[in-house]
Scaffold this active site. Structure first.
Site, short mmCIF file in Angstrom:
data_model
loop_
_atom_site.label_atom_id
_atom_site.label_comp_id
_atom_site.label_asym_id
_atom_site.label_seq_id
_atom_site.Cartn_x
_atom_site.Cartn_y
_atom_site.Cartn_z
N THR A 171 2.45 1.78 -37.06
CA THR A 171 2.26 2.51 -36.02
C THR A 171 2.90 1.91 -34.81
O THR A 171 3.32 0.74 -34.65
CB THR A 171 0.72 2.50 -35.47
OG1 THR A 171 0.00 1.35 -35.29
CG2 THR A 171 -0.07 3.36 -37.02
N ASP A 172 3.00 2.82 -33.70
CA ASP A 172 3.55 2.40 -32.41
C ASP A 172 2.23 1.93 -31.61
O ASP A 172 1.22 1.93 -32.25
CB ASP A 172 4.37 3.48 -31.57
CG ASP A 172 3.29 4.70 -31.38
OD1 ASP A 172 2.38 4.74 -31.54
OD2 ASP A 172 4.05 5.75 -31.34
N ALA A 173 2.60 1.85 -30.27
CA ALA A 173 1.40 1.33 -29.55
C ALA A 173 0.33 2.15 -29.25
O ALA A 173 -0.71 1.83 -29.16
CB ALA A 173 2.03 0.72 -28.03
N ILE A 197 -0.02 5.78 -33.40
CA ILE A 197 0.62 6.95 -34.23
C ILE A 197 1.67 6.20 -35.23
O ILE A 197 2.47 5.55 -34.70
CB ILE A 197 1.38 7.90 -33.10
CG1 ILE A 197 0.25 8.32 -32.49
CG2 ILE A 197 1.97 9.09 -33.89
CD1 ILE A 197 -0.72 9.42 -32.86
#
Length: 150
Positions: free
Chosen positions: A21-23, A26
């Site tokens: 995931t990103d920050a 997601i």
């Protein structure tokens, strides 16, 4: 997730981890390609073929082209169902249709098609898919598989 020919496509289950995931929690878009790669590898394994053994025999599969469409985001801890269906079998390549769905609600998150070429490990030039592997893919796909011949 039923194929048009009535045969259920192979599905690999996986979980979204923090590293995917990103920050914002997601799934980063390129990780869908990794999930689909794993499903193709597990499809081979399910048919009794192992990429490590094929490589020792001088055969590799490489992605020639990839197409992906993103519909909805996967999030941290989601369980995913990743299909890997061979829709075209040529002399030296396979075309997969793949989908990534969230297991909890069967929502389509991402879908794509991948042309995977069979090449010689020593020089990366195209080579024919071994007959046993061709037969296994043809059998699992039933009547819905197109054999384009190449």
């Amino acid at each position: 997730m039923r194929a048009q020919n009535g045969v259920e496509p192979f599905t690999h289950r996986c979980r979204v981890y923090f590293e995917d995931t990103d920050a914002g929690g997601i799934v980063y878009y390129v990780n869908y390609l990794k999930f689909m790669e794993r499903a193709r590898t597990e499809r081979l394994r399910d048919l009794g073929f192992f990429q490590s053994t094929l490589a020792e025999e001088g055969l590799l599969f490489v992605v020639h082209s990839a197409e992906a469409r993103y519909h909805a985001p996967a999030k941290l801890d989601d369980e995913l169902l990743v299909s890997a269906e061979v829709i075209e079998l040529n002399r030296a390549s396979l075309r997969f249709r793949q989908q990534v769905r969230r297991a909890a609600d069967d929502v389509l998150l991402c879908e794509g098609q991948f042309l995977v070429a069979c090449v010689r490990a020593d020089n990366l030039k195209p080579r024919a898919i071994p007959q046993a592997l061709r037969a296994a893919f043809a059998e699992q796909a039933g009547a819905g598989l197109s054999d384009a011949g190449e």
